[in-house]
Scaffold this motif. Sequence first.
Motif, PDB file in Angstrom:
ATOM      1  N   GLY A   6       0.570  -1.198   0.133  1.00  0.00           N
ATOM      2  CA  GLY A   6       0.178  -0.171   0.045  1.00  0.00           C
ATOM      3  C   GLY A   6       0.955   1.270  -0.005  1.00  0.00           C
ATOM      4  N   LEU A   7       1.864   1.240   0.715  1.00  0.00           N
ATOM      5  CA  LEU A   7       2.778   2.619   0.937  1.00  0.00           C
ATOM      6  C   LEU A   7       3.455   2.673  -0.506  1.00  0.00           C
ATOM      7  CD1 LEU A   7       4.478   1.996   4.467  1.00  0.00           C
ATOM      8  CD2 LEU A   7       2.609   3.569   3.614  1.00  0.00           C
ATOM      9  N   THR A   8       4.065   1.550  -1.003  1.00  0.00           N
ATOM     10  CA  THR A   8       4.643   1.556  -2.486  1.00  0.00           C
ATOM     11  C   THR A   8       3.608   2.224  -3.434  1.00  0.00           C
ATOM     12  OG1 THR A   8       5.887  -0.258  -1.641  1.00  0.00           O
ATOM     13  CG2 THR A   8       5.722   0.184  -4.106  1.00  0.00           C
ATOM     14  N   LEU A   9       2.492   1.635  -3.547  1.00  0.00           N
ATOM     15  CA  LEU A   9       1.391   2.335  -4.316  1.00  0.00           C
ATOM     16  C   LEU A   9       1.230   3.571  -4.216  1.00  0.00           C
ATOM     17  CD1 LEU A   9      -0.670   1.069  -6.192  1.00  0.00           C
ATOM     18  CD2 LEU A   9      -2.388   1.114  -4.297  1.00  0.00           C
ATOM     19  N   GLN A  10       0.889   4.191  -2.953  1.00  0.00           N
ATOM     20  CA  GLN A  10       1.056   5.437  -2.581  1.00  0.00           C
ATOM     21  C   GLN A  10       2.097   6.481  -3.360  1.00  0.00           C
ATOM     22  OE1 GLN A  10      -1.770   7.021  -1.661  1.00  0.00           O
ATOM     23  NE2 GLN A  10      -2.691   4.988  -1.924  1.00  0.00           N
ATOM     24  N   LEU A  11       3.414   5.763  -3.200  1.00  0.00           N
ATOM     25  CA  LEU A  11       4.372   6.636  -3.641  1.00  0.00           C
ATOM     26  C   LEU A  11       4.546   6.586  -5.304  1.00  0.00           C
ATOM     27  CD1 LEU A  11       7.309   7.716  -3.352  1.00  0.00           C
ATOM     28  CD2 LEU A  11       8.247   5.342  -3.273  1.00  0.00           C
ATOM     29  N   SER A  48       3.515   9.656 -10.154  1.00  0.00           N
ATOM     30  CA  SER A  48       2.815  10.137 -11.515  1.00  0.00           C
ATOM     31  C   SER A  48       2.003  11.177 -11.555  1.00  0.00           C
ATOM     32  CB  SER A  48       1.905   8.699 -11.685  1.00  0.00           C
ATOM     33  OG  SER A  48       0.932   8.593 -10.583  1.00  0.00           O
ATOM     34  N   GLY A  49       1.373  11.638 -10.456  1.00  0.00           N
ATOM     35  CA  GLY A  49       0.564  12.672 -10.191  1.00  0.00           C
ATOM     36  C   GLY A  49       1.149  13.952 -10.235  1.00  0.00           C
ATOM     37  N   VAL A  50       2.401  14.185  -9.873  1.00  0.00           N
ATOM     38  CA  VAL A  50       3.549  15.521  -9.906  1.00  0.00           C
ATOM     39  C   VAL A  50       3.699  15.503 -11.047  1.00  0.00           C
ATOM     40  CG1 VAL A  50       5.428  16.224  -9.028  1.00  0.00           C
ATOM     41  CG2 VAL A  50       3.893  15.075  -7.324  1.00  0.00           C
ATOM     42  N   VAL A  51       4.261  14.208 -11.904  1.00  0.00           N
ATOM     43  CA  VAL A  51       5.135  14.339 -13.228  1.00  0.00           C
ATOM     44  C   VAL A  51       3.723  14.653 -14.298  1.00  0.00           C
ATOM     45  CG1 VAL A  51       5.765  13.206 -15.035  1.00  0.00           C
ATOM     46  CG2 VAL A  51       6.750  12.783 -12.706  1.00  0.00           C
ATOM     47  N   ALA A  52       2.599  14.096 -14.182  1.00  0.00           N
ATOM     48  CA  ALA A  52       1.493  14.284 -15.225  1.00  0.00           C
ATOM     49  C   ALA A  52       1.172  15.631 -14.857  1.00  0.00           C
ATOM     50  CB  ALA A  52       0.344  13.478 -14.883  1.00  0.00           C
ATOM     51  N   PRO A  69       0.179   1.148 -11.364  1.00  0.00           N
ATOM     52  CA  PRO A  69       0.980   2.253 -11.024  1.00  0.00           C
ATOM     53  C   PRO A  69       2.353   2.720 -11.283  1.00  0.00           C
ATOM     54  CG  PRO A  69      -0.725   1.405  -9.149  1.00  0.00           C
ATOM     55  CD  PRO A  69      -0.251   0.222 -10.235  1.00  0.00           C
ATOM     56  N   SER A  70       3.188   1.392 -11.044  1.00  0.00           N
ATOM     57  CA  SER A  70       4.618   1.684 -11.344  1.00  0.00           C
ATOM     58  C   SER A  70       4.602   1.591 -12.767  1.00  0.00           C
ATOM     59  CB  SER A  70       5.144   0.494 -10.716  1.00  0.00           C
ATOM     60  OG  SER A  70       5.073   0.059  -9.402  1.00  0.00           O
ATOM     61  N   ALA A  71       4.211   0.917 -13.568  1.00  0.00           N
ATOM     62  CA  ALA A  71       4.216   1.139 -15.117  1.00  0.00           C
ATOM     63  C   ALA A  71       3.842   2.385 -15.674  1.00  0.00           C
ATOM     64  CB  ALA A  71       3.507   0.043 -15.832  1.00  0.00           C
ATOM     65  N   TYR A  72       2.722   3.123 -15.139  1.00  0.00           N
ATOM     66  CA  TYR A  72       2.233   4.259 -15.580  1.00  0.00           C
ATOM     67  C   TYR A  72       3.105   5.356 -15.157  1.00  0.00           C
ATOM     68  CZ  TYR A  72      -0.628   8.428 -15.460  1.00  0.00           C
ATOM     69  OH  TYR A  72      -1.089   9.984 -15.640  1.00  0.00           O
ATOM     70  N   SER A  73       3.689   5.173 -13.697  1.00  0.00           N
ATOM     71  CA  SER A  73       4.735   6.318 -13.266  1.00  0.00           C
ATOM     72  C   SER A  73       5.810   6.263 -14.311  1.00  0.00           C
ATOM     73  CB  SER A  73       5.263   5.896 -12.039  1.00  0.00           C
ATOM     74  OG  SER A  73       3.918   6.179 -11.058  1.00  0.00           O
ATOM     75  N   ALA A 131      -1.316   0.878 -18.979  1.00  0.00           N
ATOM     76  CA  ALA A 131      -0.886   0.254 -17.864  1.00  0.00           C
ATOM     77  C   ALA A 131      -1.848  -0.507 -17.145  1.00  0.00           C
ATOM     78  CB  ALA A 131      -0.432   1.489 -16.955  1.00  0.00           C
ATOM     79  N   ASN A 132      -3.169  -0.053 -16.808  1.00  0.00           N
ATOM     80  CA  ASN A 132      -4.392  -0.659 -16.414  1.00  0.00           C
ATOM     81  C   ASN A 132      -4.804  -1.971 -17.305  1.00  0.00           C
ATOM     82  OD1 ASN A 132      -5.619   0.813 -14.044  1.00  0.00           O
ATOM     83  ND2 ASN A 132      -4.783   2.264 -15.402  1.00  0.00           N
ATOM     84  N   LEU A 133      -4.647  -1.920 -18.393  1.00  0.00           N
ATOM     85  CA  LEU A 133      -5.062  -2.976 -19.308  1.00  0.00           C
ATOM     86  C   LEU A 133      -3.942  -4.225 -19.155  1.00  0.00           C
ATOM     87  CD1 LEU A 133      -6.337  -1.556 -22.726  1.00  0.00           C
ATOM     88  CD2 LEU A 133      -7.653  -2.679 -20.882  1.00  0.00           C
ATOM     89  N   ALA A 134      -2.558  -3.523 -18.922  1.00  0.00           N
ATOM     90  CA  ALA A 134      -1.583  -4.702 -18.824  1.00  0.00           C
ATOM     91  C   ALA A 134      -1.761  -5.184 -17.326  1.00  0.00           C
ATOM     92  CB  ALA A 134      -0.391  -4.074 -18.873  1.00  0.00           C
ATOM     93  N   LEU A 135      -2.163  -4.549 -16.460  1.00  0.00           N
ATOM     94  CA  LEU A 135      -2.440  -5.104 -15.080  1.00  0.00           C
ATOM     95  C   LEU A 135      -3.510  -5.853 -15.051  1.00  0.00           C
ATOM     96  CD1 LEU A 135      -1.983  -5.148 -12.063  1.00  0.00           C
ATOM     97  CD2 LEU A 135      -3.511  -3.193 -11.841  1.00  0.00           C
TER      98      LEU A 135
END
Length: 234
Positions: free
Chosen positions: A20-25, A30-34, A157-161, A185-189
């Motif tokens: 969960g923590l890794t997911l939030q990171l 991704s939010g900041v970069v996007a 989330p990692s692939a999208y980031s 990324a979501n389709l791959a997941l």
Amino acid sequence: MRGAELFPVGRAAGPTVGAGLTLQLAVLVSGVVAARILGVEDRGYLALLALFPAILAQFGSLGVPLAVTFFVSRTPAEARRVWRTAARVAVAQAAVLVPLQGLVLWILLGDQGSAVRSAAVYTLASVPGALGQYYGLAVLQGQGRLRAFNLLRLLAPSAYSASVVALLLVGAGSLERVTLAWVAANLALAGAIVATAAAGIPPAGRGRVGAKPLVAFGLKSLLGSASPIDNLRL
């Protein structure tokens, strides 16, 4: 509960919290970069385009993934039959929800620029992807396959980031490309989760688990499990 009973719960909770923590990171990156790539207006469009599939998949699933977890964990020998029934339900849900999403997007964004409309078209694939994730994770959780459950949750989330960081570095960012990266990324997941879940289900015995008990269980638990404030942060 005695200490011996609590030990496996605590052992499972640690990796889950870490995931969960890794997911939030990953979401933070991704939010900041996007936002850096898109600017204020297009970042708003991206949030809007992500909101519709989230609402439709969350509530359009009718809580059936929760029922899948319950039935698989209660009767492991019937996991294959539950999976087959759930797959039929998921296909029917996608057949209804995707046209509904298209109608909503056309009404709200039909008069926008070509970039917004193209990005909106890409997101039509996100509802089936979300349903695949929900149902696949439901099976993994019901079977207690928590290592796969936690690892696979991090894939999208990692692939999208990584994708948006790459777009930023090469200076090729746009609303269409960022949206496409998110959908891909979501389709791959979804594909990875469904394949992993299906591979670990034992062969089915005789009999059949109908859709009616799954839907009935899901509807009873849907509102209590899908709080709009918690799950749909506008």
